[in-house]
Design a protein around this motif. Structure first.
Motif, PDB file in Angstrom:
ATOM      1  N   ALA A 156       0.851  -1.185   0.000  1.00  0.00           N
ATOM      2  CA  ALA A 156       0.000   0.000   0.000  1.00  0.00           C
ATOM      3  C   ALA A 156       0.889   1.238   0.000  1.00  0.00           C
ATOM      4  CB  ALA A 156      -0.905  -0.001   1.224  1.00  0.00           C
ATOM      5  N   THR A 157       0.440   2.289  -0.683  1.00  0.00           N
ATOM      6  CA  THR A 157       1.223   3.520  -0.799  1.00  0.00           C
ATOM      7  C   THR A 157       0.627   4.628   0.067  1.00  0.00           C
ATOM      8  OG1 THR A 157      -0.041   4.532  -2.607  1.00  0.00           O
ATOM      9  CG2 THR A 157       1.614   2.867  -3.208  1.00  0.00           C
ATOM     10  N   ASP A 158       1.358   5.744   0.162  1.00  0.00           N
ATOM     11  CA  ASP A 158       0.870   6.903   0.904  1.00  0.00           C
ATOM     12  C   ASP A 158      -0.346   7.531   0.232  1.00  0.00           C
ATOM     13  OD1 ASP A 158       2.881   6.558   2.732  1.00  0.00           O
ATOM     14  OD2 ASP A 158       4.234   8.021   1.804  1.00  0.00           O
ATOM     15  N   ARG A 159      -0.556   7.232  -1.057  1.00  0.00           N
ATOM     16  CA  ARG A 159      -1.731   7.730  -1.782  1.00  0.00           C
ATOM     17  C   ARG A 159      -2.917   6.782  -1.638  1.00  0.00           C
ATOM     18  NH1 ARG A 159      -1.462  11.511  -5.612  1.00  0.00           N
ATOM     19  NH2 ARG A 159      -3.122  10.442  -6.755  1.00  0.00           N
ATOM     20  N   PHE A 160      -2.754   5.747  -0.804  1.00  0.00           N
ATOM     21  CA  PHE A 160      -3.793   4.748  -0.551  1.00  0.00           C
ATOM     22  C   PHE A 160      -4.118   3.930  -1.797  1.00  0.00           C
ATOM     23  CE2 PHE A 160      -4.577   8.365   2.345  1.00  0.00           C
ATOM     24  CZ  PHE A 160      -4.243   7.737   3.531  1.00  0.00           C
ATOM     25  N   ASP A 161      -3.118   3.737  -2.650  1.00  0.00           N
ATOM     26  CA  ASP A 161      -3.200   2.764  -3.729  1.00  0.00           C
ATOM     27  C   ASP A 161      -2.511   1.492  -3.253  1.00  0.00           C
ATOM     28  OD1 ASP A 161      -4.317   4.717  -5.413  1.00  0.00           O
ATOM     29  OD2 ASP A 161      -2.340   5.354  -6.100  1.00  0.00           O
ATOM     30  N   ILE A 162      -2.710   0.399  -3.993  1.00  0.00           N
ATOM     31  CA  ILE A 162      -1.933  -0.812  -3.769  1.00  0.00           C
ATOM     32  C   ILE A 162      -1.184  -1.109  -5.057  1.00  0.00           C
ATOM     33  CG2 ILE A 162      -1.982  -3.281  -3.259  1.00  0.00           C
ATOM     34  CD1 ILE A 162      -4.482  -2.824  -1.599  1.00  0.00           C
ATOM     35  N   LEU A 163       0.136  -1.253  -4.947  1.00  0.00           N
ATOM     36  CA  LEU A 163       0.979  -1.515  -6.105  1.00  0.00           C
ATOM     37  C   LEU A 163       1.488  -2.946  -6.084  1.00  0.00           C
ATOM     38  CD1 LEU A 163       3.184   1.727  -6.358  1.00  0.00           C
ATOM     39  CD2 LEU A 163       0.962   1.246  -7.417  1.00  0.00           C
ATOM     40  N   LEU A 164       1.593  -3.512  -7.261  1.00  0.00           N
ATOM     41  CA  LEU A 164       2.182  -4.830  -7.457  1.00  0.00           C
ATOM     42  C   LEU A 164       3.569  -4.634  -8.029  1.00  0.00           C
ATOM     43  CD1 LEU A 164       1.771  -7.962  -7.583  1.00  0.00           C
ATOM     44  CD2 LEU A 164       0.897  -7.604  -9.902  1.00  0.00           C
ATOM     45  N   LYS A 165       4.555  -5.246  -7.403  1.00  0.00           N
ATOM     46  CA  LYS A 165       5.956  -5.112  -7.813  1.00  0.00           C
ATOM     47  C   LYS A 165       6.404  -3.657  -7.830  1.00  0.00           C
ATOM     48  CE  LYS A 165       6.316  -9.393 -10.480  1.00  0.00           C
ATOM     49  NZ  LYS A 165       6.699 -10.027 -11.761  1.00  0.00           N
TER      50      LYS A 165
END
Length: 382
Positions: A156-165
């Motif tokens: 999870a990122t500070d922008r409240f997204d979830i990133l793969l790799k």
């Protein structure tokens, strides 16, 4: 829990045989007052974007979220969903959506534009405003994925997204906070049609200037691109289990049918409002359009151009200026066209109907050139 999830998943896919009494019981339980705080995992039977958005609003308004928390899991047939403060003409390709029969919906939360289809899972976390914690909610998703497929690198990122790799976006978030309650919803790309996503998430109107919230484009990926064996059943099961583990609940997933008006009174009216032009387009923040129109006289192959400047508020044209060369079209006609457009919706169908009487008033070359100008103006509206 797996057998229950499988049964519920079949309902999500449109299976009949719904037990209405179970839906009513769940609805009554959600709205009951008193008792200790508890959690529920709900799965919507509907795949209609407006019904599911209305279900979110119904839960937010009708359920005492001081006493209970809810995780709602839902999917939609293909649809584009914009944030509350966004401009649809800059966010999506409206002509392509009309051709494909893909509806547009405006949700009540902020955030950016997303494409939904049955390969995308939506998760909505409902709780009190005091307990609102988006990072903790996203932890439910990332931990569930790690337990399912330890090889998946998800963060999870500070922008409240979830990133793969660390690069591919598989989840985006938005939220809505009321005086006492809150909900946070996020997407999760399992097996969405990425070609359709790319085709519809592009601007349809040139020259727009606005303070509306713009989306931030990101490279996306599906979970099945990196974990091909990941099935819907195990994903839903893992998310429900992790939600219970994270928040100390022990709720089995329960299906709900937002189309059942006896279980969710008033929801169908709310869904109808969300479908309406006044909400979807009329709630667009004020914007202006400044663009150059190409004009061609088919009969003589003569070419020219005109400048268009419009101010649009609540989806309605407040002012319109057309700067057309006098040797192409008399100023009186371009002025009459501007006058016809003021007060009309910024909508190609309504505009085309509105200028039809003006077109009938001319004939010959003037009719052809005026028709060409009208078509150029209408094309700007997507």
């Amino acid at each position: 829990m797996m057998s229950h999830i499988r049964r519920t998943l079949s309902l999500l896919r449109g299976c009949s045989g719904v037990c209405r009494c179970q839906t009513r019981t769940c609805s009554s339980l959600l709205t009951a007052s008193g008792g200790d705080a508890s959690g529920f995992v709900l799965l919507s039977r509907s795949t209609d974007v407006y019904q599911n958005l209305a279900l979110e609003d119904w839960i937010d308004a009708k359920v005492d979220l001081q006493q209970r928390s809810i995780l709602l899991l839902w999917r939609n047939r293909p649809a584009v969903v914009i944030g509350r403060h966004q401009n649809p003409w800059t966010e999506c390709n409206l002509p392509a959506m009309r051709r494909a029969g893909i509806p547009l919906a405006r949700r009540r939360s902020g955030g950016g534009t997303v494409f939904h289809d049955l390969g995308n899972l939506n998760l909505t976390f409902f709780t009190s405003k005091k307990a609102y914690d988006r990072q903790r909610n996203l932890k439910v998703v990332t931990e569930a994925l790690r337990k399912l497929r330890p090889e998946l690198d998800v963060q999870a990122t500070d922008r409240f997204d979830i990133l793969l790799k660390g690069h591919y976006k598989i989840s985006g978030s938005a939220s809505r906070l009321s005086r006492k309650s809150s909900y946070h919803h996020c997407t999760l790309l399992h097996s969405a049609d990425r070609s359709a996503l790319a085709a519809v998430l592009r601007p349809s109107c040139p020259g727009i200037h606005s303070n509306a919230t713009p989306s931030v484009p990101s490279p996306v990926a599906n979970l099945v691109d990196h974990a091909p064996s990941l099935q819907w059943e195990e994903l839903l099961d893992a998310l429900a289990d992790q939600y219970n583990a994270e928040f100390g609940f022990c709720s089995a997933a329960t299906f709900v049918n937002p189309a059942d008006e006896s279980a969710f009174p008033g929801l169908s009216r709310a869904a109808t409002e969300l479908r309406g032009w006044e909400w979807t387009f009329g709630k667009t923040p004020k914007f202006s359009v400044q663009t150059l129109l190409d004009l061609t006289d088919v009969g003589s192959s003569a070419r020219s151009s005109a400048r268009l400047h419009m101010e649009v508020k609540n989806g309605v044209i407040e002012s319109c200026e057309l700067d057309v060369p006098a040797d192409w079209l008399p100023q009186r006609l371009s002025g009459e066209l501007s006058g016809v457009l003021v007060g009309e919706r910024f909508c190609p169908h309504r505009t085309a109907a509105g200028v039809s009487a003006l077109l009938r008033s001319e004939s010959g070359e003037l009719h052809h050139r005026l028709h060409n100008l009208c078509d150029a103006v209408v094309s700007v509206m997507g």
